[in-house]
Design a protein around this motif. Structure first.
Motif, PDB file in Angstrom:
ATOM      1  N   GLY A 117       0.709  -1.376  -0.049  1.00 35.13           N
ATOM      2  CA  GLY A 117      -0.272  -0.325  -0.019  1.00 35.13           C
ATOM      3  C   GLY A 117       1.056   1.128   0.271  1.00 35.13           C
ATOM      4  O   GLY A 117      -0.074   2.177  -0.063  1.00 35.13           O
ATOM      5  N   GLY A 118       1.740   1.209   0.333  1.00 33.63           N
ATOM      6  CA  GLY A 118       2.635   2.158   0.232  1.00 33.63           C
ATOM      7  C   GLY A 118       3.289   2.596  -0.327  1.00 33.63           C
ATOM      8  O   GLY A 118       3.183   2.283  -2.050  1.00 33.63           O
ATOM      9  N   SER A 119       4.493   3.567  -0.678  1.00 31.22           N
ATOM     10  CA  SER A 119       4.868   4.668  -2.440  1.00 31.22           C
ATOM     11  C   SER A 119       6.597   4.385  -2.532  1.00 31.22           C
ATOM     12  O   SER A 119       7.214   3.898  -1.276  1.00 31.22           O
ATOM     13  N   LEU A 120       7.240   4.375  -3.492  1.00 34.40           N
ATOM     14  CA  LEU A 120       8.555   4.611  -3.709  1.00 34.40           C
ATOM     15  C   LEU A 120       8.569   4.726  -4.986  1.00 34.40           C
ATOM     16  O   LEU A 120       7.744   5.108  -5.624  1.00 34.40           O
ATOM     17  N   ARG A 121       9.899   5.899  -5.179  1.00 35.41           N
ATOM     18  CA  ARG A 121      10.102   6.186  -6.732  1.00 35.41           C
ATOM     19  C   ARG A 121      11.484   6.132  -6.263  1.00 35.41           C
ATOM     20  O   ARG A 121      11.934   6.048  -6.253  1.00 35.41           O
ATOM     21  N   LEU A 122      11.347   5.353  -7.946  1.00 31.34           N
ATOM     22  CA  LEU A 122      12.907   4.849  -8.531  1.00 31.34           C
ATOM     23  C   LEU A 122      13.326   6.269  -9.248  1.00 31.34           C
ATOM     24  O   LEU A 122      12.772   7.257  -9.595  1.00 31.34           O
ATOM     25  N   SER A 123      14.199   6.236  -9.378  1.00 27.37           N
ATOM     26  CA  SER A 123      15.592   7.405 -10.086  1.00 27.37           C
ATOM     27  C   SER A 123      16.058   6.470 -11.172  1.00 27.37           C
ATOM     28  O   SER A 123      17.219   5.912 -10.819  1.00 27.37           O
ATOM     29  N   CYS A 124      16.940   7.236 -12.522  1.00 24.11           N
ATOM     30  CA  CYS A 124      17.997   7.007 -12.901  1.00 24.11           C
ATOM     31  C   CYS A 124      18.234   8.209 -13.850  1.00 24.11           C
ATOM     32  O   CYS A 124      17.311   8.801 -14.788  1.00 24.11           O
ATOM     33  N   GLU A 125      19.749   8.075 -14.056  1.00 18.49           N
ATOM     34  CA  GLU A 125      20.536   9.257 -14.739  1.00 18.49           C
ATOM     35  C   GLU A 125      20.848   8.736 -15.435  1.00 18.49           C
ATOM     36  O   GLU A 125      21.984   8.010 -15.449  1.00 18.49           O
ATOM     37  N   ALA A 126      21.146   8.881 -16.775  1.00 22.74           N
ATOM     38  CA  ALA A 126      21.633   8.824 -18.123  1.00 22.74           C
ATOM     39  C   ALA A 126      23.499   9.241 -18.394  1.00 22.74           C
ATOM     40  O   ALA A 126      23.348  10.932 -18.410  1.00 22.74           O
ATOM     41  N   SER A 127      24.209   9.446 -17.834  1.00 23.53           N
ATOM     42  CA  SER A 127      25.835  10.356 -18.502  1.00 23.53           C
ATOM     43  C   SER A 127      26.677   9.367 -18.979  1.00 23.53           C
ATOM     44  O   SER A 127      26.662   8.867 -19.558  1.00 23.53           O
ATOM     45  N   GLY A 128      27.374  10.223 -19.530  1.00 26.20           N
ATOM     46  CA  GLY A 128      28.163   9.790 -20.473  1.00 26.20           C
ATOM     47  C   GLY A 128      28.356  10.300 -21.703  1.00 26.20           C
ATOM     48  O   GLY A 128      27.628  12.180 -21.702  1.00 26.20           O
ATOM     49  N   SER A 129      28.666  10.000 -23.347  1.00 27.53           N
ATOM     50  CA  SER A 129      28.910  11.039 -24.521  1.00 27.53           C
ATOM     51  C   SER A 129      28.031  10.321 -25.095  1.00 27.53           C
ATOM     52  O   SER A 129      28.064   8.516 -25.375  1.00 27.53           O
ATOM     53  N   PHE A 130      27.052  11.198 -25.515  1.00 27.88           N
ATOM     54  CA  PHE A 130      25.707  10.385 -26.526  1.00 27.88           C
ATOM     55  C   PHE A 130      24.633  11.998 -27.273  1.00 27.88           C
ATOM     56  O   PHE A 130      25.221  12.867 -26.126  1.00 27.88           O
ATOM     57  N   VAL A 131      24.177  11.371 -28.357  1.00 28.33           N
ATOM     58  CA  VAL A 131      23.728  12.221 -29.107  1.00 28.33           C
ATOM     59  C   VAL A 131      22.631  13.120 -28.369  1.00 28.33           C
ATOM     60  O   VAL A 131      22.292  14.192 -27.955  1.00 28.33           O
ATOM     61  N   SER A 132      21.434  11.745 -28.345  1.00 26.28           N
ATOM     62  CA  SER A 132      20.254  11.630 -27.583  1.00 26.28           C
ATOM     63  C   SER A 132      19.944  10.091 -27.129  1.00 26.28           C
ATOM     64  O   SER A 132      20.112   9.444 -27.448  1.00 26.28           O
ATOM     65  N   ILE A 133      18.821  10.557 -26.516  1.00 25.09           N
ATOM     66  CA  ILE A 133      17.646   9.591 -25.480  1.00 25.09           C
ATOM     67  C   ILE A 133      16.635   9.094 -26.888  1.00 25.09           C
ATOM     68  O   ILE A 133      15.559  10.233 -26.430  1.00 25.09           O
ATOM     69  N   LYS A 134      16.133   8.461 -27.205  1.00 29.81           N
ATOM     70  CA  LYS A 134      15.184   7.966 -27.783  1.00 29.81           C
ATOM     71  C   LYS A 134      13.793   7.396 -26.105  1.00 29.81           C
ATOM     72  O   LYS A 134      12.830   7.026 -27.181  1.00 29.81           O
ATOM     73  N   ARG A 135      13.953   6.302 -26.117  1.00 24.12           N
ATOM     74  CA  ARG A 135      13.624   5.471 -24.976  1.00 24.12           C
ATOM     75  C   ARG A 135      14.165   5.312 -23.959  1.00 24.12           C
ATOM     76  O   ARG A 135      15.634   5.265 -23.603  1.00 24.12           O
ATOM     77  N   MET A 136      13.380   5.639 -22.371  1.00 21.01           N
ATOM     78  CA  MET A 136      14.242   5.087 -21.210  1.00 21.01           C
ATOM     79  C   MET A 136      12.917   4.400 -20.399  1.00 21.01           C
ATOM     80  O   MET A 136      11.901   4.613 -20.968  1.00 21.01           O
ATOM     81  N   GLY A 137      13.458   3.511 -19.590  1.00 26.10           N
ATOM     82  CA  GLY A 137      11.805   2.281 -19.140  1.00 26.10           C
ATOM     83  C   GLY A 137      12.102   1.776 -18.101  1.00 26.10           C
ATOM     84  O   GLY A 137      13.527   1.801 -17.882  1.00 26.10           O
ATOM     85  N   TRP A 138      11.524   1.347 -17.462  1.00 24.42           N
ATOM     86  CA  TRP A 138      11.700   0.469 -16.898  1.00 24.42           C
ATOM     87  C   TRP A 138      11.413  -1.159 -16.895  1.00 24.42           C
ATOM     88  O   TRP A 138      10.145  -1.431 -17.057  1.00 24.42           O
ATOM     89  N   TYR A 139      12.278  -1.586 -16.287  1.00 22.09           N
ATOM     90  CA  TYR A 139      11.962  -3.054 -16.078  1.00 22.09           C
ATOM     91  C   TYR A 139      12.271  -4.423 -14.983  1.00 22.09           C
ATOM     92  O   TYR A 139      12.742  -3.627 -13.749  1.00 22.09           O
ATOM     93  N   ARG A 140      11.294  -5.480 -14.818  1.00 23.17           N
ATOM     94  CA  ARG A 140      11.537  -5.702 -13.687  1.00 23.17           C
ATOM     95  C   ARG A 140      12.626  -7.445 -13.839  1.00 23.17           C
ATOM     96  O   ARG A 140      11.848  -7.812 -14.043  1.00 23.17           O
TER      97      ARG A 140
END
Length: 121
Positions: A14-37
């Motif tokens: 019944g509770g809540s959590l918040r996941l975060s994810c940061e992309a770093s490094g050398s790149f042009v763009s990000i097409k898609r980001m997501g979460w898997y389990r």
């Protein structure tokens, strides 16, 4: 390119959590980001994803409870998990499809380290 995930932990049902994810490094763009389990002994499964243009997708078990969002200015993706259930207990992985080189649209697939989410019943 690296993906750094954080925010897992132990929470009561019944509770809540918040996941975060940061992309770093050398790149042009990000097409898609997501979460898997991933459950023990099982393959990774999609939880939620968001594309550059904004459309989101959710696995049926989490619809209405989880919300994915993205901050393009800092190359981050978030997963707000509400009304958590025991069956949400799993290792959660951040994923990103990233275009690394200018002049191409090819996106490489990257994974962050897993973060454990445990929901006690």
């Amino acid at each position: 390119v690296q993906l750094q995930a954080s925010g897992g932990g132990l929470v009561q049902a019944g509770g809540s959590l918040r996941l975060s994810c940061e992309a770093s490094g050398s790149f042009v763009s990000i097409k898609r980001m997501g979460w898997y389990r991933q459950y023990p002994g099982k393959e990774r499964e999609l939880v939620a994803a968001v594309t550059t243009d904004g459309p989101t997708s959710y696995a049926d078990p989490v619809k209405g409870r989880f919300t994915i969002s993205r901050d393009g200015t800092v190359n981050m993706v978030f997963l707000r998990m509400d009304s958590l259930k025991f069956e949400d207990t799993a290792v959660y992985y951040c994923n990103a499809q990233i275009v690394r080189f200018r002049g191409t649209t090819y996106a490489y697939n990257y994974w962050g380290q897993g973060t454990q989410v445990t929901v006690s019943s």
